[in-house]
Design a protein around this motif. Sequence first.
Motif, PDB file in Angstrom:
ATOM      1  N   PHE A 389       0.924  -1.259  -0.043  1.00 24.53           N
ATOM      2  CA  PHE A 389      -0.083  -0.087  -0.084  1.00 24.53           C
ATOM      3  C   PHE A 389       0.949   1.384  -0.043  1.00 24.53           C
ATOM      4  CE2 PHE A 389      -3.356  -2.627   2.593  1.00 24.53           C
ATOM      5  CZ  PHE A 389      -3.590  -3.187   1.539  1.00 24.53           C
ATOM      6  N   ARG A 390       2.038   1.394   0.734  1.00 23.50           N
ATOM      7  CA  ARG A 390       2.755   2.333   0.870  1.00 23.50           C
ATOM      8  C   ARG A 390       3.469   2.694  -0.618  1.00 23.50           C
ATOM      9  NH1 ARG A 390       7.137   3.816   5.311  1.00 23.50           N
ATOM     10  NH2 ARG A 390       8.376   1.905   4.668  1.00 23.50           N
ATOM     11  N   ALA A 391       3.943   1.557  -1.199  1.00 18.30           N
ATOM     12  CA  ALA A 391       4.704   1.714  -2.384  1.00 18.30           C
ATOM     13  C   ALA A 391       3.658   2.320  -3.462  1.00 18.30           C
ATOM     14  CB  ALA A 391       5.360   0.275  -2.826  1.00 18.30           C
ATOM     15  N   LEU A 392       2.389   1.853  -3.351  1.00 19.30           N
ATOM     16  CA  LEU A 392       1.322   2.155  -4.326  1.00 19.30           C
ATOM     17  C   LEU A 392       0.972   3.626  -4.062  1.00 19.30           C
ATOM     18  CD1 LEU A 392      -0.622   1.422  -6.481  1.00 19.30           C
ATOM     19  CD2 LEU A 392      -2.335   0.646  -4.715  1.00 19.30           C
ATOM     20  N   ALA A 393       1.091   3.954  -2.950  1.00 17.93           N
ATOM     21  CA  ALA A 393       0.725   5.527  -2.761  1.00 17.93           C
ATOM     22  C   ALA A 393       2.065   6.482  -3.195  1.00 17.93           C
ATOM     23  CB  ALA A 393       0.634   5.866  -1.164  1.00 17.93           C
ATOM     24  N   LYS A 394       3.177   5.775  -3.015  1.00 13.58           N
ATOM     25  CA  LYS A 394       4.243   6.636  -3.535  1.00 13.58           C
ATOM     26  C   LYS A 394       4.261   6.720  -4.984  1.00 13.58           C
ATOM     27  CE  LYS A 394       9.448   6.609  -3.244  1.00 13.58           C
ATOM     28  NZ  LYS A 394      10.629   6.036  -2.495  1.00 13.58           N
ATOM     29  N   LEU A 395       3.826   5.805  -5.681  1.00 12.35           N
ATOM     30  CA  LEU A 395       3.698   5.557  -7.221  1.00 12.35           C
ATOM     31  C   LEU A 395       2.896   6.653  -7.779  1.00 12.35           C
ATOM     32  CD1 LEU A 395       3.744   1.673  -8.040  1.00 12.35           C
ATOM     33  CD2 LEU A 395       5.476   3.446  -8.760  1.00 12.35           C
ATOM     34  N   ILE A 396       1.553   6.661  -7.074  1.00 12.36           N
ATOM     35  CA  ILE A 396       0.744   7.678  -7.321  1.00 12.36           C
ATOM     36  C   ILE A 396       0.961   9.440  -7.043  1.00 12.36           C
ATOM     37  CG2 ILE A 396      -1.657   8.413  -7.074  1.00 12.36           C
ATOM     38  CD1 ILE A 396      -2.366   5.386  -6.677  1.00 12.36           C
ATOM     39  N   GLY A 397       1.491   9.272  -5.873  1.00 11.29           N
ATOM     40  CA  GLY A 397       1.926  10.543  -5.566  1.00 11.29           C
ATOM     41  C   GLY A 397       3.111  11.067  -6.197  1.00 11.29           C
ATOM     42  N   ARG A 398       3.928  10.023  -6.741  1.00  3.17           N
ATOM     43  CA  ARG A 398       5.291  10.435  -7.510  1.00  3.17           C
ATOM     44  C   ARG A 398       4.723  11.097  -8.839  1.00  3.17           C
ATOM     45  NH1 ARG A 398       9.655   7.730 -10.471  1.00  3.17           N
ATOM     46  NH2 ARG A 398      11.473   8.937  -9.910  1.00  3.17           N
ATOM     47  N   ARG A 399       3.826  10.126  -9.392  1.00  3.88           N
ATOM     48  CA  ARG A 399       3.551  10.466 -10.753  1.00  3.88           C
ATOM     49  C   ARG A 399       2.831  11.888 -10.848  1.00  3.88           C
ATOM     50  NH1 ARG A 399      -1.691   8.237 -14.106  1.00  3.88           N
ATOM     51  NH2 ARG A 399      -2.819   9.068 -12.173  1.00  3.88           N
TER      52      ARG A 399
END
Length: 490
Positions: A389-399
């Motif tokens: 979940f944290r890695a997914l949040a990072k992907l969306i926030g980074r994009r």
Amino acid sequence: MPTGHTLAIHTRTQDEEDLPHATKRTMADHLRKYETIFTLTPQRMRMITEAFKEALELGLQKPGQIVPMIPTFVFGWPTGQEKGEYLALDLGGTNLRVCLVSVQGDGKFEIAQSKYRLTEEQKQEDGQKLFDFCAECLKTFIDQNLTESDSPLHLKPGEKLPLGFTFSYPCAQDRIDHGVLIRWTKGFGAPNMEGHDVAEIFRKSLEKYDVPVVLSALINDTTGTLIASHYVNPKTKIAVIFGTGCNAAYMEHVSNIEKIKSLNIDSSTDMAINCEWGAFDSFEHEHLPRTKYDITVDEDSNKPKEQAFEKLISGRYLGEILRLVLCELIDEAVLFLGQNTYKIEVPYAFDTAFLSLMESDPTDELLMIIGIFSHFFALETTLAERQFFRALAKLIGRRAARLSACGIAAIVDKMGYLETEEPCLVGADGSLYNKYPGFADRIHEGLVDIFGEKGRRIVTHHAEDGSGVGSAIIAAMTKARRDAGLYPDL
């Protein structure tokens, strides 16, 4: 069972391995898939930046373009020597704020303010009633702060103070104290106000309550942020807001604004432009890397096909994008087997603030993420799931941050701000920029990916209060301009 169906019963124990959770390997496989979907390469970012720059230039040439590039009739930068007392009124989605700003020159100011909360009923009333409330609050503020003989600024009978009004919805303007509403937010002001001159409606309310002010300027918050940030730091060239919505403003040469040529403004003059860039790539969707989750967000919104850029980067939508990914994994029987998931299947149940909390969780066991899923959604999670979940949040926030960098880069490239050795400062505000961990750093990384090492000369910094200080300074600039007889009808 007597019907012949098999009933699967999951018995929960303290042993995590007995829970029907996805394995660490399964989560890693899915994460690789989402990394492919949500990652923006430097080459793709440069292509988006080029398309963005073309959209900005087209908006300056012709009216009615997708990125409207609205002339604000804020002429040039503040000198930094503006002085005097000015009122500012900021109408937002939750609060009404009234400010008295003492502009003191040399980039200095003092501000006194009061906030008034808008009720749900007021948001649903017609526009005139909403502006009546604004006028009443303004009158109350003046009565409490400016009419007593012992007040620091005593307003004499018949005297009127200039007022800068921040109205953060896009308006088409043909002068600075006028604005025809282009787009109104659903659920805010029940009768649709699109096509109405909001300045004229507000003036009726000011007259009704005999408020001793002159409406000098109607601006949006991003334009105010641009002027306030430059007033304090003259190296500021651009202002951006990354919050619930997103927008940018910058100072353009009038010679480049083809669509206002008929006004015969001196071509050597500069004017602030309110980009309204959240609309970039709307309708045709030719340039932005939309995923199926972004398409769902768009189709289920109150304005399908519109505000395409905003729907990929603003705080209103990031939590929903992540929630849609989780719902897909629930449907594929990857997550939360044997648990009741109805709470997380409600649209917009997953707040963007949760992504911020997940990324900033400092504990080895990711206890904040345990708290989010157990408290808000009554769901149990394993460490492997929480790491996913944290890695997914990072992907969306980074994009979101890297796409934001494309917008900034388009203005920088268009204006040639990197053609000198001077740093280019960008005043930035909004909840994503101020509160989302690493958002500003990711913007800077994106700018280096687009421009190479010279991209490091673009530096974002926390912006000054555009809706209060910026609005008042613009009122001061407008009064000085009109007193000097310079474009008094604009």
